[in-house]
Design a protein around this motif. Structure first.
Motif, short mmCIF file in Angstrom:
data_model
loop_
_atom_site.label_atom_id
_atom_site.label_comp_id
_atom_site.label_asym_id
_atom_site.label_seq_id
_atom_site.Cartn_x
_atom_site.Cartn_y
_atom_site.Cartn_z
N LEU A 185 -4.52 27.74 4.45
CA LEU A 185 -5.00 27.89 5.81
C LEU A 185 -5.51 26.56 6.35
O LEU A 185 -6.33 25.89 5.71
CB LEU A 185 -6.12 28.94 5.85
CG LEU A 185 -6.74 29.22 7.21
CD1 LEU A 185 -5.74 29.89 8.14
CD2 LEU A 185 -8.00 30.11 7.05
N THR A 186 -5.03 26.19 7.53
CA THR A 186 -5.62 25.06 8.24
C THR A 186 -7.09 25.37 8.50
O THR A 186 -7.48 26.53 8.65
CB THR A 186 -4.88 24.84 9.58
OG1 THR A 186 -3.52 24.50 9.29
CG2 THR A 186 -5.51 23.73 10.40
N ASN A 187 -7.90 24.33 8.56
CA ASN A 187 -9.33 24.51 8.85
C ASN A 187 -9.49 25.46 10.04
O ASN A 187 -9.01 25.18 11.14
CB ASN A 187 -9.97 23.16 9.16
CG ASN A 187 -11.46 23.24 9.37
OD1 ASN A 187 -11.97 24.18 9.99
ND2 ASN A 187 -12.18 22.27 8.85
N PRO A 188 -10.15 26.61 9.84
CA PRO A 188 -10.27 27.59 10.94
C PRO A 188 -10.91 27.04 12.20
O PRO A 188 -10.55 27.46 13.31
CB PRO A 188 -11.11 28.71 10.32
CG PRO A 188 -10.91 28.59 8.85
CD PRO A 188 -10.75 27.11 8.61
N GLU A 189 -11.86 26.12 12.05
CA GLU A 189 -12.49 25.54 13.24
C GLU A 189 -11.46 24.78 14.07
O GLU A 189 -11.49 24.83 15.31
CB GLU A 189 -13.63 24.59 12.82
CG GLU A 189 -14.64 25.18 11.85
CD GLU A 189 -15.40 26.35 12.44
OE1 GLU A 189 -15.54 26.40 13.68
OE2 GLU A 189 -15.85 27.22 11.67
N ILE A 190 -10.53 24.11 13.40
CA ILE A 190 -9.48 23.38 14.11
C ILE A 190 -8.55 24.37 14.81
O ILE A 190 -8.16 24.17 15.97
CB ILE A 190 -8.69 22.50 13.13
CG1 ILE A 190 -9.58 21.36 12.61
CG2 ILE A 190 -7.43 21.94 13.78
CD1 ILE A 190 -8.94 20.50 11.54
N LEU A 191 -8.21 25.45 14.13
CA LEU A 191 -7.32 26.44 14.72
C LEU A 191 -7.94 27.09 15.95
O LEU A 191 -7.28 27.27 16.98
CB LEU A 191 -6.97 27.51 13.69
CG LEU A 191 -6.05 27.08 12.55
CD1 LEU A 191 -5.99 28.16 11.47
CD2 LEU A 191 -4.65 26.76 13.06
N VAL A 192 -9.21 27.45 15.86
CA VAL A 192 -9.88 28.09 17.00
C VAL A 192 -9.97 27.13 18.18
O VAL A 192 -9.70 27.50 19.33
CB VAL A 192 -11.28 28.59 16.58
CG1 VAL A 192 -12.06 29.07 17.81
CG2 VAL A 192 -11.17 29.70 15.55
N ALA A 193 -10.31 25.87 17.89
CA ALA A 193 -10.39 24.87 18.95
C ALA A 193 -9.02 24.64 19.59
O ALA A 193 -8.90 24.50 20.82
CB ALA A 193 -10.96 23.56 18.41
N ARG A 194 -7.98 24.58 18.76
CA ARG A 194 -6.62 24.38 19.27
C ARG A 194 -6.21 25.53 20.16
O ARG A 194 -5.65 25.33 21.25
CB ARG A 194 -5.66 24.22 18.09
CG ARG A 194 -4.22 23.88 18.48
CD ARG A 194 -3.38 23.75 17.23
NE ARG A 194 -3.90 22.73 16.32
CZ ARG A 194 -3.60 22.67 15.02
NH1 ARG A 194 -2.80 23.58 14.47
NH2 ARG A 194 -4.10 21.70 14.28
N LEU A 195 -6.49 26.75 19.74
CA LEU A 195 -6.13 27.92 20.53
C LEU A 195 -6.88 27.94 21.85
O LEU A 195 -6.30 28.19 22.92
CB LEU A 195 -6.41 29.19 19.73
CG LEU A 195 -6.19 30.51 20.46
CD1 LEU A 195 -4.78 30.60 21.04
CD2 LEU A 195 -6.46 31.68 19.52
N ALA A 196 -8.18 27.66 21.79
CA ALA A 196 -8.96 27.65 23.03
C ALA A 196 -8.42 26.60 24.00
O ALA A 196 -8.34 26.84 25.22
CB ALA A 196 -10.42 27.37 22.72
N SER A 197 -8.02 25.45 23.48
CA SER A 197 -7.47 24.39 24.32
C SER A 197 -6.14 24.81 24.94
O SER A 197 -5.89 24.56 26.13
CB SER A 197 -7.28 23.12 23.50
OG SER A 197 -6.68 22.10 24.26
N LEU A 198 -5.27 25.45 24.16
CA LEU A 198 -3.99 25.92 24.69
C LEU A 198 -4.19 26.95 25.79
O LEU A 198 -3.49 26.93 26.81
CB LEU A 198 -3.15 26.51 23.56
CG LEU A 198 -2.57 25.51 22.55
CD1 LEU A 198 -2.02 26.24 21.32
CD2 LEU A 198 -1.48 24.66 23.20
N LEU A 199 -5.15 27.84 25.61
CA LEU A 199 -5.43 28.84 26.64
C LEU A 199 -6.04 28.20 27.88
O LEU A 199 -5.75 28.60 29.02
CB LEU A 199 -6.34 29.93 26.09
CG LEU A 199 -5.78 30.77 24.94
CD1 LEU A 199 -6.69 31.96 24.67
CD2 LEU A 199 -4.37 31.24 25.22
#
Length: 252
Positions: A185-199
Motif C-alpha cells: 500500500l502506498t502511504n495512505p496519507e499520500i493517497l488521501v491527499a492525492r484524491l482530495a487534490s484530484l477532486l
C-alpha cells in the motif's frame, strides 16, 4: 495504519455545499480465473454496492470464469489486451499495444481479445479496451472503433471526452499500490491527499467531472493493508455525493 481522512472529508463537504455529483467507477485488472482473491473482490463489491469492471486477460482466461461471473452481475467483464505480454525492448517501459511490432498484428490481438471474451461472456461483456500497463499507441487507438470497441480506459485524467471519433475515454485516477517501491500500500496519507487534490481540480473546473472517476485495483496482488484501505475508501466515497457509473453494453 488508519489514515487521516480529513482532507477528503473536507473536499466532499465542499462538493455537497456546491451541489456537485462525482461519477464513480471501479476497474480491477488481470483477472483470468476464479480465485479466493476474486471471491474477496466480489464480496466487497456486493456489500458496498459499487460494481467492478473486471479487466480480463483474454488469451489465458479460464472458461470457468464465465460460469463464475454469470450469477454475479456486479462483476462486469471488459477486455484487457490479449496476453498481457510485453513486446517492448529492454530499457523501455512495458507495453503490449505500442508499435513494437506490425500494426496489423497488434490490431489482430485486440480483435482476438474481443472475440474470445464475447464467446466466453456473451452480452455481459462491455466493449471497453484496457491496454496492459495502460499504454497504447495512437495508431492503435484510431483503429479500435472499427474492431467494435466503444470505450478506451488507461490512466490519469482525460484531456478530451473522445479518444477518437466513436471511442470514449474513461480512465482510472487512483491506484493504491506502490508499484515502484514496496508493491504494498502506498502511504495512505499520500493517497488521501492525492484524491482530495484530484477532486478539488474537478470542483474548480480544471479537470473534466463528466469523466467517471476511476479507482484501479489488482485483486490478485492485494495484501491486507490494500484490502483494508480500498474498502474504507470506497465506503467513504459511496456515502458522499456520488453517482455510480457502469459501462453501457451497446456496441453500435
Amino acid at each position: 495504519m488508519i489514515p487521516d481522512w480529513t482532507p477528503l472529508d473536507r473536499e466532499l463537504e465542499l462538493w455537497q455545499q456546491e451541489g456537485l455529483i462525482l461519477p464513480l467507477w471501479w476497474r480491477d485488472d488481470d483477472a483470468v480465473a476464479p480465485t479466493p482473491e476474486l471471491d474477496r473482490l466480489s464480496d466487497l463489491s456486493e456489500r458496498i454496492g459499487l460494481p467492478v469492471h473486471l479487466a480480463v486477460i483474454p488469451q489465458p482466461a479460464d472458461i470457468e470464469l464465465a460460469g463464475y461471473l454469470q450469477p454475479r452481475p456486479h462483476l462486469i467483464p471488459v477486455v484487457h489486451g490479449w496476453a498481457h505480454r510485453n513486446h517492448a525492448p529492454a530499457g523501455e517501459k512495458k507495453a503490449e499495444f505500442r508499435l513494437h511490432r506490425p500494426l496489423e498484428a497488434i490490431l489482430a490481438d485486440a480483435e482476438a481479445g474481443l472475440a474470445r471474451l464475447t464467446a466466453l461472456f456473451g452480452p455481459a461483456l462491455r466493449p471497453i479496451f484496457v491496454p496492459p500497463w495502460n499504454r497504447i499507441a495512437p495508431e492503435v487507438v484510431a483503429r479500435l472503433p472499427e474492431l467494435g470497441f466503444r470505450v478506451l480506459s488507461t490512466a490519469t485524467p482525460r484531456t478530451a471526452r473522445l479518444a477518437v471519433p466513436g471511442l470514449e475515454q474513461v480512465n482510472t485516477h487512483l491506484d493504491p499500490i506502490d508499484w515502484r517501491g514496496t508493491r504494498g500500500l502506498t502511504n495512505p496519507e499520500i493517497l488521501v491527499a492525492r484524491l482530495a487534490s484530484l477532486l478539488q481540480q474537478r470542483r474548480e473546473g480544471w479537470a473534466d467531472n463528466a469523466e467517471p472517476f476511476g479507482l484501479l485495483t489488482h485483486h490478485l496482488v492485494h495484501d491486507q493493508d490494500i484490502w483494508n484501505f480500498t474498502g474504507a475508501l470506497i465506503r467513504r466515497l459511496m456515502a458522499g455525493p456520488v453517482r455510480v457509473w457502469t459501462a453501457p453494453a451497446d456496441r453500435t
